[in-house]
Design a protein around this motif. Structure first.
Motif, PDB file in Angstrom:
ATOM      1  N   VAL A 185     -73.865 163.702 -12.412  1.00 37.34           N
ATOM      2  CA  VAL A 185     -74.005 165.192 -12.775  1.00 37.34           C
ATOM      3  C   VAL A 185     -72.719 165.617 -13.428  1.00 37.34           C
ATOM      4  CG1 VAL A 185     -74.364 167.503 -12.558  1.00 37.34           C
ATOM      5  CG2 VAL A 185     -75.726 165.825 -11.200  1.00 37.34           C
ATOM      6  N   HIS A 186     -71.719 165.713 -12.992  1.00 38.64           N
ATOM      7  CA  HIS A 186     -70.328 166.183 -13.350  1.00 38.64           C
ATOM      8  C   HIS A 186     -69.639 165.186 -14.455  1.00 38.64           C
ATOM      9  CE1 HIS A 186     -70.396 169.663 -10.720  1.00 38.64           C
ATOM     10  NE2 HIS A 186     -70.781 169.091  -9.614  1.00 38.64           N
ATOM     11  N   ILE A 187     -69.634 164.081 -14.177  1.00 41.21           N
ATOM     12  CA  ILE A 187     -68.716 163.112 -15.135  1.00 41.21           C
ATOM     13  C   ILE A 187     -69.785 163.085 -16.270  1.00 41.21           C
ATOM     14  CG2 ILE A 187     -68.170 160.456 -15.483  1.00 41.21           C
ATOM     15  CD1 ILE A 187     -67.044 160.880 -12.660  1.00 41.21           C
ATOM     16  N   ILE A 188     -71.011 162.745 -16.179  1.00 37.53           N
ATOM     17  CA  ILE A 188     -71.834 162.509 -17.183  1.00 37.53           C
ATOM     18  C   ILE A 188     -72.099 163.730 -18.130  1.00 37.53           C
ATOM     19  CG2 ILE A 188     -74.552 162.510 -17.877  1.00 37.53           C
ATOM     20  CD1 ILE A 188     -74.589 160.490 -15.545  1.00 37.53           C
ATOM     21  N   SER A 189     -71.877 164.885 -17.498  1.00 38.58           N
ATOM     22  CA  SER A 189     -71.738 166.147 -18.582  1.00 38.58           C
ATOM     23  C   SER A 189     -70.592 166.553 -18.919  1.00 38.58           C
ATOM     24  CB  SER A 189     -72.556 167.358 -17.646  1.00 38.58           C
ATOM     25  OG  SER A 189     -71.725 167.697 -16.577  1.00 38.58           O
ATOM     26  N   PHE A 221     -83.690 174.017  -9.431  1.00 38.87           N
ATOM     27  CA  PHE A 221     -82.903 172.913  -9.039  1.00 38.87           C
ATOM     28  C   PHE A 221     -83.477 171.631  -9.441  1.00 38.87           C
ATOM     29  CE2 PHE A 221     -80.712 170.200  -5.697  1.00 38.87           C
ATOM     30  CZ  PHE A 221     -79.514 169.895  -6.487  1.00 38.87           C
ATOM     31  N   SER A 222     -84.730 171.285  -9.228  1.00 35.97           N
ATOM     32  CA  SER A 222     -85.320 170.253  -9.672  1.00 35.97           C
ATOM     33  C   SER A 222     -85.337 169.818 -11.105  1.00 35.97           C
ATOM     34  CB  SER A 222     -86.921 170.235  -8.948  1.00 35.97           C
ATOM     35  OG  SER A 222     -87.541 169.291  -9.529  1.00 35.97           O
ATOM     36  N   SER A 223     -85.577 170.891 -11.840  1.00 35.62           N
ATOM     37  CA  SER A 223     -85.489 170.694 -13.451  1.00 35.62           C
ATOM     38  C   SER A 223     -84.154 170.259 -13.846  1.00 35.62           C
ATOM     39  CB  SER A 223     -86.077 172.059 -14.025  1.00 35.62           C
ATOM     40  OG  SER A 223     -87.227 172.296 -13.523  1.00 35.62           O
ATOM     41  N   PHE A 224     -83.264 170.981 -13.218  1.00 35.48           N
ATOM     42  CA  PHE A 224     -81.676 170.644 -13.310  1.00 35.48           C
ATOM     43  C   PHE A 224     -81.777 169.283 -13.121  1.00 35.48           C
ATOM     44  CE2 PHE A 224     -77.278 170.058 -11.556  1.00 35.48           C
ATOM     45  CZ  PHE A 224     -76.569 170.319 -12.650  1.00 35.48           C
ATOM     46  N   LEU A 225     -81.929 168.648 -12.045  1.00 35.61           N
ATOM     47  CA  LEU A 225     -81.785 167.202 -11.647  1.00 35.61           C
ATOM     48  C   LEU A 225     -82.712 166.336 -12.577  1.00 35.61           C
ATOM     49  CD1 LEU A 225     -81.974 167.012  -7.906  1.00 35.61           C
ATOM     50  CD2 LEU A 225     -79.961 167.100  -9.247  1.00 35.61           C
ATOM     51  N   GLU A 226     -84.025 166.910 -13.243  1.00 31.47           N
ATOM     52  CA  GLU A 226     -84.624 166.113 -13.929  1.00 31.47           C
ATOM     53  C   GLU A 226     -83.783 166.023 -15.377  1.00 31.47           C
ATOM     54  OE1 GLU A 226     -89.372 166.028 -15.437  1.00 31.47           O
ATOM     55  OE2 GLU A 226     -88.268 167.980 -14.916  1.00 31.47           O
ATOM     56  N   SER A 227     -83.127 167.124 -15.802  1.00 28.54           N
ATOM     57  CA  SER A 227     -82.539 166.958 -16.933  1.00 28.54           C
ATOM     58  C   SER A 227     -81.422 165.736 -16.882  1.00 28.54           C
ATOM     59  CB  SER A 227     -81.729 168.444 -17.284  1.00 28.54           C
ATOM     60  OG  SER A 227     -80.727 168.671 -16.528  1.00 28.54           O
ATOM     61  N   PRO A 264     -87.646 164.122  -9.190  1.00 30.71           N
ATOM     62  CA  PRO A 264     -86.440 165.307  -9.400  1.00 30.71           C
ATOM     63  C   PRO A 264     -86.893 166.258  -8.008  1.00 30.71           C
ATOM     64  CG  PRO A 264     -87.622 165.297 -11.072  1.00 30.71           C
ATOM     65  CD  PRO A 264     -88.293 163.891 -10.659  1.00 30.71           C
ATOM     66  N   ILE A 265     -87.981 166.655  -7.761  1.00 31.73           N
ATOM     67  CA  ILE A 265     -88.542 167.520  -6.665  1.00 31.73           C
ATOM     68  C   ILE A 265     -88.020 166.728  -5.442  1.00 31.73           C
ATOM     69  CG2 ILE A 265     -90.625 166.997  -6.406  1.00 31.73           C
ATOM     70  CD1 ILE A 265     -89.286 170.573  -6.288  1.00 31.73           C
ATOM     71  N   ILE A 266     -88.311 165.459  -5.353  1.00 24.14           N
ATOM     72  CA  ILE A 266     -87.699 164.782  -3.874  1.00 24.14           C
ATOM     73  C   ILE A 266     -86.414 164.974  -3.753  1.00 24.14           C
ATOM     74  CG2 ILE A 266     -88.033 162.837  -2.737  1.00 24.14           C
ATOM     75  CD1 ILE A 266     -90.767 162.601  -3.514  1.00 24.14           C
ATOM     76  N   SER A 267     -85.868 164.546  -4.871  1.00 26.40           N
ATOM     77  CA  SER A 267     -84.210 164.441  -5.069  1.00 26.40           C
ATOM     78  C   SER A 267     -83.703 165.933  -4.706  1.00 26.40           C
ATOM     79  CB  SER A 267     -83.822 164.005  -6.362  1.00 26.40           C
ATOM     80  OG  SER A 267     -84.097 162.936  -6.512  1.00 26.40           O
ATOM     81  N   ALA A 268     -84.340 167.007  -5.323  1.00 27.94           N
ATOM     82  CA  ALA A 268     -83.699 168.360  -4.965  1.00 27.94           C
ATOM     83  C   ALA A 268     -83.831 168.660  -3.422  1.00 27.94           C
ATOM     84  CB  ALA A 268     -84.640 169.314  -5.815  1.00 27.94           C
ATOM     85  N   ILE A 269     -85.218 168.502  -3.069  1.00 25.98           N
ATOM     86  CA  ILE A 269     -85.478 168.554  -1.611  1.00 25.98           C
ATOM     87  C   ILE A 269     -84.490 167.827  -0.643  1.00 25.98           C
ATOM     88  CG2 ILE A 269     -87.159 168.409   0.265  1.00 25.98           C
ATOM     89  CD1 ILE A 269     -89.257 169.103  -1.755  1.00 25.98           C
TER      90      ILE A 269
END
Length: 133
Positions: A91-95, A37-43, A49-54
């Motif tokens: 995430v959703h709008i950007i992608s 999930f952290s890698s997903f957020l990093e993308s 990203p790890i703090i954002s995920a947690i």
């Protein structure tokens, strides 16, 4: 509030609470899933990203439990509103997700907004605590 309205809010709380917990339980029991999930957020260029995920997983789990039992429902709803606005915008709008792709996040967002305005309803700890005579 009539019994029909109270049951409707209870059903919404049950759906949101269970769905939120179900959506993050894999990240809680598996560090590898949290890192994924952290890698997903990093993308999507999320900071730390790890703090954002947690943070996101923790908010969804704790707020999900809180909404499920109807305790501090409005506070939990505010945290979820912020979490899911970020998810939709960054995430959703950007992608360029379709509306179908955004629907799970939008359902959590609008359900949380509804509970923010209505509160937890009669069948909740909030009601027992704040309406005790």
């Amino acid at each position: 509030m009539c019994i029909r309205d109270s049951i409707g809010i209870l059903l919404l709380r049950i759906f949101l609470g269970i769905r939120l917990i179900y959506g993050v339980i894999d990240n809680i029991i598996s560090w590898e899933k949290m890192v994924e999930f952290s890698s997903f957020l990093e993308s999507f260029n999320f900071p730390l990203p790890i703090i954002s995920a947690i943070t996101s997983v923790s908010i969804q789990c704790v707020a999900g439990i809180s909404i499920l039992v109807g305790f501090k429902t409005r506070l939990a709803s505010i945290l979820l509103i912020i979490n899911f606005i970020i998810a939709v915008l960054f995430v959703h709008i950007i992608s360029h997700d379709s509306i179908e792709g955004m629907t799970p996040a939008l359902a959590m967002l609008f359900g949380s907004m509804t509970l923010f305005f209505t509160g937890a309803g009669k069948y909740s700890f909030d009601h027992r605590i704040y309406n005790a005579n």
